[in-house]
Design a protein around this motif. Structure first.
Motif, PDB file in Angstrom:
ATOM      1  N   THR A 113       0.830  -1.214   0.000  1.00  0.00           N
ATOM      2  CA  THR A 113       0.000   0.000   0.000  1.00  0.00           C
ATOM      3  C   THR A 113       0.860   1.257   0.000  1.00  0.00           C
ATOM      4  OG1 THR A 113      -1.712  -1.189   1.227  1.00  0.00           O
ATOM      5  CG2 THR A 113      -1.861   1.212   1.196  1.00  0.00           C
ATOM      6  N   THR A 114       1.960   1.212   0.725  1.00  0.00           N
ATOM      7  CA  THR A 114       2.832   2.380   0.828  1.00  0.00           C
ATOM      8  C   THR A 114       3.548   2.692  -0.489  1.00  0.00           C
ATOM      9  OG1 THR A 114       4.558   0.917   1.706  1.00  0.00           O
ATOM     10  CG2 THR A 114       3.222   2.141   3.307  1.00  0.00           C
ATOM     11  N   ASP A 115       3.582   1.705  -1.401  1.00  0.00           N
ATOM     12  CA  ASP A 115       4.282   1.904  -2.672  1.00  0.00           C
ATOM     13  C   ASP A 115       3.341   2.205  -3.840  1.00  0.00           C
ATOM     14  OD1 ASP A 115       6.742   1.382  -1.469  1.00  0.00           O
ATOM     15  OD2 ASP A 115       6.505  -0.793  -1.748  1.00  0.00           O
ATOM     16  N   SER A 156       1.658   4.826  -4.654  1.00  0.00           N
ATOM     17  CA  SER A 156       1.871   6.128  -5.300  1.00  0.00           C
ATOM     18  C   SER A 156       3.001   6.048  -6.316  1.00  0.00           C
ATOM     19  CB  SER A 156       2.166   7.219  -4.264  1.00  0.00           C
ATOM     20  OG  SER A 156       3.323   6.887  -3.513  1.00  0.00           O
ATOM     21  N   GLU A 202       1.593   4.345  -9.355  1.00  0.00           N
ATOM     22  CA  GLU A 202       0.742   5.271 -10.119  1.00  0.00           C
ATOM     23  C   GLU A 202       1.600   6.234 -10.935  1.00  0.00           C
ATOM     24  OE1 GLU A 202      -3.123   8.196  -9.474  1.00  0.00           O
ATOM     25  OE2 GLU A 202      -2.136   7.288  -7.730  1.00  0.00           O
ATOM     26  N   GLN A 203       2.717   6.663 -10.364  1.00  0.00           N
ATOM     27  CA  GLN A 203       3.621   7.544 -11.087  1.00  0.00           C
ATOM     28  C   GLN A 203       4.211   6.818 -12.306  1.00  0.00           C
ATOM     29  OE1 GLN A 203       4.359  10.894 -10.896  1.00  0.00           O
ATOM     30  NE2 GLN A 203       5.388  10.364 -12.824  1.00  0.00           N
ATOM     31  N   ARG A 220       1.728   6.903 -15.062  1.00  0.00           N
ATOM     32  CA  ARG A 220       1.721   8.217 -15.721  1.00  0.00           C
ATOM     33  C   ARG A 220       2.950   8.392 -16.611  1.00  0.00           C
ATOM     34  NH1 ARG A 220      -0.262  10.091 -10.533  1.00  0.00           N
ATOM     35  NH2 ARG A 220       1.853  10.737  -9.975  1.00  0.00           N
ATOM     36  N   LEU A 233      -6.645   2.314 -10.807  1.00  0.00           N
ATOM     37  CA  LEU A 233      -5.476   3.088 -11.240  1.00  0.00           C
ATOM     38  C   LEU A 233      -5.323   3.060 -12.752  1.00  0.00           C
ATOM     39  CD1 LEU A 233      -2.724   2.394  -8.555  1.00  0.00           C
ATOM     40  CD2 LEU A 233      -4.362   4.274  -8.727  1.00  0.00           C
TER      41      LEU A 233
END
Length: 278
Positions: A76-78, A80, A83-84, A87, A123
């Motif tokens: 969960t902490t990774d 983001s 998601e980057q 992108r 996502l």
């Protein structure tokens, strides 16, 4: 003399019009199919960038076969960071200045402990949009499926998607050439070849029901991913190609004889040819 000139002008105009119609029918284009990129770091993202830059200028259209970025194995902490990477991958495809369309793979889903059956594809959808859809390109219709929906612990084309697909096929001309993109294969000989056994594992459960929808239509090509193995299977006039993997053995070189690579397809009218590019 005036009448002759008028007649000549009319004939010339008709020639141009008919030539334009003929040119429109004589569809010719090349597209690339890149599956199982499994981006999980800056270095793997860089390798995808180099492959995109290496594509010949004749390639007009880009397709993804799913497993674009490894999301489902993240903590969960990774998320983001994952998601980057999604992108960043989108930015690489944007930079090609070519139209592109992405399929979703099982590794593009949220991690298992975060999925609730409604947010599984959150996502991917946030970055690339719908998980199943169709589009047309130079007279061909491309149908992108979400083959990583699940029911009873099996991959499946879910009821809502199936209803959408039935309606799409019903409203498609029977002679229009069609391509299907599915991450999880309709057909595969992975297990018989590698393990000496037959299994329904890693083909989606209602693949025959979906395939039968196209009995009266001009389904030409099914592009598949997921297995990282290169396969060519032709059944009832339909060419199925499991197109290896950009990531190969998940970025550790060749997988069971299949070198990291992608597929390039040359379309001419209603026919096509292809090659696997290492």
């Amino acid at each position: 003399m005036v009448m002759r000139r008028v007649t000549t002008a009319i004939l010339f105009f008709l020639f141009l019009v008919l030539s334009g119609v003929e040119a429109a029918c004589a569809q010719e284009f090349k597209f690339a199919f890149l599956t199982d990129m499994h981006v999980h770091s800056d270095s793997t993202l860089g390798q995808v960038e180099r492959r995109l830059k290496s594509l010949p200028p004749q390639v007009e259209l880009l397709l993804s076969g799913g497993d674009n970025v490894d999301i489902d194995n993240l903590k969960t902490t990774d998320l983001s960071a994952g998601e980057q990477r999604l992108r960043s991958l989108k930015s690489l495809f944007d930079l090609t200045k070519k139209p592109y369309h992405m399929a979703i793979g099982n590794h593009d889903r949220l991690p298992r402990d975060l999925r609730n059956g409604k947010n599984d594809f959150e996502l991917f959808e946030k970055t690339f949009g719908q998980t199943y859809y169709s589009f047309e390109f130079k007279g061909w219709k491309f149908i992108v499926l979400n083959s990583v929906e699940t029911r009873d612990n099996q991959y499946v084309i879910g009821d809502k998607q199936l209803a959408w697909l039935q309606d799409l096929v019903k409203n498609t001309a029977q002679d229009q050439p069609l391509v299907i993109i599915s991450h999880v294969p309709f057909l595969s000989v992975y297990y018989p070849v590698l393990e000496g056994r037959y299994t329904a594992t890693d083909t989606f459960a209602n693949q025959k029901q979906v395939f039968d929808l196209f009995k009266e239509h001009s389904l030409k090509l099914v592009l598949q991913g997921h297995m990282h193995l290169y396969e060519e299977i032709k059944v009832k006039g339909v060419q199925f190609i499991t197109a290896g993997a950009v990531s190969g053995n998940w970025w550790h070189g060749t997988f069971e004889g299949t070198t990291p690579g992608h597929l390039e397809v040359q379309v001419q009218g209603k026919e096509f040819s292809w090659k696997y590019v290492k």
